[in-house]
Design a protein around this motif. Structure first.
Motif, PDB file in Angstrom:
ATOM      1  N   ARG A   1       0.764  -1.302  -0.127  1.00 38.85           N
ATOM      2  CA  ARG A   1       0.032  -0.192  -0.035  1.00 38.85           C
ATOM      3  C   ARG A   1       0.841   1.267  -0.058  1.00 38.85           C
ATOM      4  O   ARG A   1       0.592   2.424  -0.495  1.00 38.85           O
ATOM      5  CB  ARG A   1      -1.026  -0.114   1.151  1.00 38.85           C
ATOM      6  N   SER A   2       1.807   1.136   0.599  1.00 41.60           N
ATOM      7  CA  SER A   2       2.718   2.469   0.867  1.00 41.60           C
ATOM      8  C   SER A   2       4.266   1.946   1.234  1.00 41.60           C
ATOM      9  O   SER A   2       4.509   0.911   1.257  1.00 41.60           O
ATOM     10  CB  SER A   2       2.263   3.372   1.646  1.00 41.60           C
ATOM     11  N   SER A   3       4.845   3.061   1.579  1.00 38.07           N
ATOM     12  CA  SER A   3       6.468   2.560   1.806  1.00 38.07           C
ATOM     13  C   SER A   3       6.394   2.118   3.409  1.00 38.07           C
ATOM     14  O   SER A   3       5.567   2.087   4.140  1.00 38.07           O
ATOM     15  CB  SER A   3       7.262   3.881   1.636  1.00 38.07           C
ATOM     16  N   SER A   4       7.708   1.647   3.817  1.00 41.73           N
ATOM     17  CA  SER A   4       7.868   1.084   5.013  1.00 41.73           C
ATOM     18  C   SER A   4       8.645   1.989   5.727  1.00 41.73           C
ATOM     19  O   SER A   4       9.564   2.737   5.316  1.00 41.73           O
ATOM     20  CB  SER A   4       8.791  -0.344   4.991  1.00 41.73           C
ATOM     21  N   ILE A   5       8.605   2.282   7.239  1.00 44.44           N
ATOM     22  CA  ILE A   5       8.851   3.127   8.115  1.00 44.44           C
ATOM     23  C   ILE A   5       9.762   2.632   9.208  1.00 44.44           C
ATOM     24  O   ILE A   5       9.120   1.566   9.932  1.00 44.44           O
ATOM     25  CB  ILE A   5       7.903   4.231   8.572  1.00 44.44           C
ATOM     26  N   VAL A   6      10.883   2.938   9.289  1.00 47.72           N
ATOM     27  CA  VAL A   6      11.745   2.481  10.468  1.00 47.72           C
ATOM     28  C   VAL A   6      11.348   3.254  11.708  1.00 47.72           C
ATOM     29  O   VAL A   6      11.582   4.653  11.406  1.00 47.72           O
ATOM     30  CB  VAL A   6      13.192   2.283  10.405  1.00 47.72           C
ATOM     31  N   TYR A   7      11.142   2.936  12.790  1.00 44.48           N
ATOM     32  CA  TYR A   7      10.994   3.808  13.957  1.00 44.48           C
ATOM     33  C   TYR A   7      12.012   3.536  14.944  1.00 44.48           C
ATOM     34  O   TYR A   7      12.402   2.453  15.087  1.00 44.48           O
ATOM     35  CB  TYR A   7       9.518   3.473  14.668  1.00 44.48           C
ATOM     36  N   LYS A   8      12.422   4.574  15.504  1.00 44.87           N
ATOM     37  CA  LYS A   8      13.294   4.415  16.678  1.00 44.87           C
ATOM     38  C   LYS A   8      12.535   5.335  18.087  1.00 44.87           C
ATOM     39  O   LYS A   8      12.359   6.500  17.707  1.00 44.87           O
ATOM     40  CB  LYS A   8      14.680   5.183  16.659  1.00 44.87           C
ATOM     41  N   VAL A   9      12.304   4.508  19.169  1.00 44.98           N
ATOM     42  CA  VAL A   9      11.760   5.081  20.144  1.00 44.98           C
ATOM     43  C   VAL A   9      12.601   5.109  21.452  1.00 44.98           C
ATOM     44  O   VAL A   9      13.211   3.872  21.857  1.00 44.98           O
ATOM     45  CB  VAL A   9      10.311   4.017  20.618  1.00 44.98           C
ATOM     46  N   SER A  10      12.801   6.427  22.102  1.00 41.96           N
ATOM     47  CA  SER A  10      13.767   6.472  23.086  1.00 41.96           C
ATOM     48  C   SER A  10      13.061   5.932  24.238  1.00 41.96           C
ATOM     49  O   SER A  10      11.803   5.778  24.426  1.00 41.96           O
ATOM     50  CB  SER A  10      14.165   7.944  23.371  1.00 41.96           C
ATOM     51  N   PRO A  11      13.843   5.655  25.475  1.00 42.89           N
ATOM     52  CA  PRO A  11      13.280   5.125  26.697  1.00 42.89           C
ATOM     53  C   PRO A  11      12.266   5.972  27.126  1.00 42.89           C
ATOM     54  O   PRO A  11      11.387   5.676  27.943  1.00 42.89           O
ATOM     55  CB  PRO A  11      14.528   4.981  27.363  1.00 42.89           C
ATOM     56  N   SER A  12      12.396   7.249  26.885  1.00 42.73           N
ATOM     57  CA  SER A  12      11.108   8.371  27.381  1.00 42.73           C
ATOM     58  C   SER A  12      10.166   8.330  26.543  1.00 42.73           C
ATOM     59  O   SER A  12       9.182   9.193  26.712  1.00 42.73           O
ATOM     60  CB  SER A  12      12.091   9.476  27.735  1.00 42.73           C
ATOM     61  N   GLY A  13      10.221   7.680  25.677  1.00 39.94           N
ATOM     62  CA  GLY A  13       8.915   7.801  24.528  1.00 39.94           C
ATOM     63  C   GLY A  13       9.033   8.802  23.370  1.00 39.94           C
ATOM     64  O   GLY A  13       8.447   8.871  22.724  1.00 39.94           O
ATOM     65  N   ASP A  14      10.242   9.443  23.079  1.00 36.34           N
ATOM     66  CA  ASP A  14      10.491  10.147  22.032  1.00 36.34           C
ATOM     67  C   ASP A  14      10.653   9.453  20.747  1.00 36.34           C
ATOM     68  O   ASP A  14      11.446   8.384  20.678  1.00 36.34           O
ATOM     69  CB  ASP A  14      11.628  10.996  22.045  1.00 36.34           C
ATOM     70  N   VAL A  15      10.119   9.693  19.724  1.00 31.29           N
ATOM     71  CA  VAL A  15       9.849   8.797  18.668  1.00 31.29           C
ATOM     72  C   VAL A  15      10.644   9.781  17.228  1.00 31.29           C
ATOM     73  O   VAL A  15      10.327  10.760  16.937  1.00 31.29           O
ATOM     74  CB  VAL A  15       8.531   8.535  18.199  1.00 31.29           C
ATOM     75  N   SER A  16      11.425   9.045  16.825  1.00 30.93           N
ATOM     76  CA  SER A  16      11.746   9.473  15.390  1.00 30.93           C
ATOM     77  C   SER A  16      11.822   8.524  14.474  1.00 30.93           C
ATOM     78  O   SER A  16      11.690   7.207  14.996  1.00 30.93           O
ATOM     79  CB  SER A  16      13.218   9.804  15.623  1.00 30.93           C
ATOM     80  N   ASP A  17      11.646   8.713  13.203  1.00 33.33           N
ATOM     81  CA  ASP A  17      11.427   7.592  12.048  1.00 33.33           C
ATOM     82  C   ASP A  17      11.973   8.130  10.822  1.00 33.33           C
ATOM     83  O   ASP A  17      12.602   8.985  10.500  1.00 33.33           O
ATOM     84  CB  ASP A  17       9.704   7.597  11.847  1.00 33.33           C
ATOM     85  N   HIS A  18      12.271   7.085  10.142  1.00 34.10           N
ATOM     86  CA  HIS A  18      12.847   7.213   8.532  1.00 34.10           C
ATOM     87  C   HIS A  18      11.974   6.300   7.725  1.00 34.10           C
ATOM     88  O   HIS A  18      12.069   5.117   7.732  1.00 34.10           O
ATOM     89  CB  HIS A  18      14.262   6.644   8.756  1.00 34.10           C
ATOM     90  N   ASP A  19      11.252   7.092   6.740  1.00 36.83           N
ATOM     91  CA  ASP A  19      10.682   6.470   5.526  1.00 36.83           C
ATOM     92  C   ASP A  19      11.757   5.927   4.555  1.00 36.83           C
ATOM     93  O   ASP A  19      12.475   6.576   4.268  1.00 36.83           O
ATOM     94  CB  ASP A  19       9.847   7.649   5.073  1.00 36.83           C
ATOM     95  N   LEU A  20      11.454   4.823   4.657  1.00 38.22           N
ATOM     96  CA  LEU A  20      12.461   4.014   3.581  1.00 38.22           C
ATOM     97  C   LEU A  20      12.134   4.307   1.943  1.00 38.22           C
ATOM     98  O   LEU A  20      13.059   4.086   1.112  1.00 38.22           O
ATOM     99  CB  LEU A  20      12.344   2.519   3.656  1.00 38.22           C
ATOM    100  N   GLN A  21      10.988   5.020   1.801  1.00 36.60           N
ATOM    101  CA  GLN A  21      10.667   5.320   0.426  1.00 36.60           C
ATOM    102  C   GLN A  21      10.729   4.291  -0.742  1.00 36.60           C
ATOM    103  O   GLN A  21      10.973   4.365  -1.655  1.00 36.60           O
ATOM    104  CB  GLN A  21      11.609   6.393   0.027  1.00 36.60           C
ATOM    105  N   LYS A  22      10.379   3.165  -0.242  1.00 33.92           N
ATOM    106  CA  LYS A  22      10.270   1.913  -0.975  1.00 33.92           C
ATOM    107  C   LYS A  22       9.439   0.929  -0.301  1.00 33.92           C
ATOM    108  O   LYS A  22       9.307   0.759   0.704  1.00 33.92           O
ATOM    109  CB  LYS A  22      11.959   1.243  -0.994  1.00 33.92           C
TER     110      LYS A  22
END
Lengths: 205, 319
Positions: free
Chosen positions: B268-289
């Motif tokens: 349906r769309s691309s895949s995203i890698v998530y990184k969640v810090s111990p305090s709950g901060d979320v950063s992500d990277h869209d693989l665009q593929k």
């Protein structure tokens, strides 16, 4: 050919098909019968993912360039029909079709359908136009099966080398939906279309 | 008479529909997920203590990969790796892989083998202590745990040519599923025999580094990320909207305590890698593929995070 010319050509073809019976001699009578055996390749054309709003055309071609299916499968069937009047026959058809997914797993379909055929041009050469409605038991060799309703359209040309025996070349479109009524499975709703291209032998009397 | 035949036909068709369509699972859409046999999915087995070597199975056989360099020779093409219906394996120790083939089409016989990771010698194992069947395995404190089809948790020990299973825990509840050691019974989620609290939704991923535990569940259209610093009392640290994932996915806790996982959106769309810090901060990277699915995350020996994808080789994960 622009759009207007295309529409005009299509309408002319339709008028021709409808009018041909009025000018052609009829071979069949009420109660005439046709028995047909067909066999040939079957090409998967598209897979539609309703929840994703996408249709993967061309053997289920995906964005990454891979196709879901191997290009060619096969199809064979037996059909028996009885004419209700000189132009329209009804009957049934049972068949067996197969296609390979690109990982070599096998998708088989066993259709059983009610078939209505109009034969506007008949005699030594015939152009039957058929509409089929039925069920098809589909199964995948690595697991999974489904029994959907489906519809089929078919046309072609038959050449009768004797009064009773004819050879034909036929093609059409099979439209096979996989639809679920349960809300939680709506995202699995899909549609498969395949095109069989078959040689046929018909016995008529 | 006609009426009877008509009613019988309709009843038979309805019966066929019900019986044939109850258990199916989107066979047409599943077809879109299939990949060519020369590019078959990797099935992760495990990695050694230093994380420098990992093992997985492809259509070619058992692969021993040097994680960082990318060398990935097939060390065994024994038929157990290429002809099976379902299989799972684990690293019993750094020198021994245990591999189970589940011949569901062969009278339900599950066969176990040990493979020497140096010589690649395959030895058939007798099994002692097994219940009716094994459905999953996971690592807990560097020990393999097997999950029986009734939810019983076993430890595994090899003695000669015998694989001896010992019951570690068993719940009274009805077994539902196993997600990397987080076991769902009818009365809730358990880890290592202890009932957890605080988790809601359907858990799709679970990771632990021995102390900290993360569970990622899907509830409605959101990811819910739960964390337990010790024990089994989880608390929600983050909700991420936009999930419709239905399959389990792997995740990893890195040495700094961050959680990594990949959200696969199928075709349906691309895949995203998530990184969640111990305090709950979320950063992500869209693989665009599209079509990137994670098979496993590995903490590299040089503190890099690697992702083994099902059919697109390895990624270095940097967020």
């Amino acid at each position: 050919m622009n759009k207007k010319q295309k529409i005009t050509s299509l309408l002319l073809a339709l008028v021709l098909i409808v009018c041909v019976p009025a000018f052609s001699a009829t071979y069949y009578d009420n109660g005439s019968q046709r028995f047909t055996i067909t066999a040939g390749p079957q090409l998967p054309v598209s897979v539609t993912d309703f929840s994703g709003g996408k249709t993967y055309v061309g053997w289920g071609l995906k964005e990454n360039g891979e196709t879901s299916f191997k290009p060619v499968g096969g199809f064979g069937s037996l059909a028996y029909q009885v004419f209700m009047n000189p132009y329209v026959a009804i009957g049934g058809e049972i068949g067996y079709g197969f296609n390979f997914y690109n990982d070599d797993t096998l998708l088989t379909n066993v259709p059983m359908l009610f078939k209505l055929t109009v034969v506007p041009l008949q005699g030594k050469f015939e152009i039957p136009l058929s509409l089929g409605v039925g069920i098809s038991y589909m199964s995948v060799s690595d697991g999974g099966a489904y029994l959907p309703f489906f519809i089929s359209f078919e046309t072609g040309i038959d050449w009768y080398i004797t009064d009773h025996w004819g050879l034909g070349l036929k093609s059409g479109l099979w439209v096979i939906p996989e639809l679920y009524m349960q809300k939680e499975r709506f995202d699995q709703n899909a549609l498969l279309t395949v095109v069989p291209i078959t040689l046929s032998v018909t016995y008529r009397q | 008479m006609k009426k009877t035949i008509l009613i019988t036909c309709i009843a038979l068709i309805l019966l066929s529909f019900v019986s044939c369509n109850l258990d199916n699972n989107g066979i047409l859409l599943n077809g879109l997920e299939k990949v060519p046999s020369d590019n078959k999915n990797r099935s992760f087995i495990g990695y050694d203590d230093t994380s420098s070597t990992m093992y997985y199975v492809t259509v070619d056989g058992l692969v021993k990969r040097a994680v960082a360099s990318g060398d990935e020779p097939v060390i065994s093409n024994d038929s157990i790796f290429t002809h099976y219906y379902q299989a799972l394996g684990w690293l019993q120790d750094d020198n021994t892989i245990v591999y189970m083939t589940d011949s569901a089409r062969n009278n339900g016989v599950q066969a176990f083998y040990s493979i020497d990771t140096s010589s690649a010698k395959v030895t058939s194992l007798k099994v002692e202590g097994k219940g009716t069947g094994i459905v999953d395995c996971y690592m807990a404190r560097n020990e393999a745990r097997l999950v029986g089809d009734d939810g019983t948790i076993y430890s595994a020990e090899i003695s000669g040519e015998t694989l001896r299973l010992t019951v570690k825990s068993k719940s009274e509840g009805t077994f539902r599923s196993s997600t990397n050691g987080l076991i769902k019974y009818s009365d809730g989620y358990y880890y290592e025999g202890y009932k957890t609290s605080g988790i809601s939704g359907d858990v799709k991923s679970f990771a632990t580094d021995g102390n900290t535990k993360y569970a990622v569940s899907v509830s409605g259209s959101s990811f819910l990320i739960y964390k337990a610093d010790s024990g089994t009392a989880f608390s929600e640290i983050k909700s991420i909207s936009g999930s419709n994932d239905k399959e389990e996915f792997p995740s990893l806790i890195d040495s700094a305590g961050n959680l990594y996982f990949l959200y696969y959106r199928g075709t349906r769309s691309s895949s995203i890698v998530y990184k969640v810090s111990p305090s709950g901060d979320v950063s992500d990277h869209d693989l665009q593929k599209n079509n990137i699915r994670a098979e496993a995350f590995v903490q590299g020996s040089d503190n890099e995070i690697y992702m083994l994808s099902k059919d697109n080789n390895m990624f270095v994960v940097t967020i």
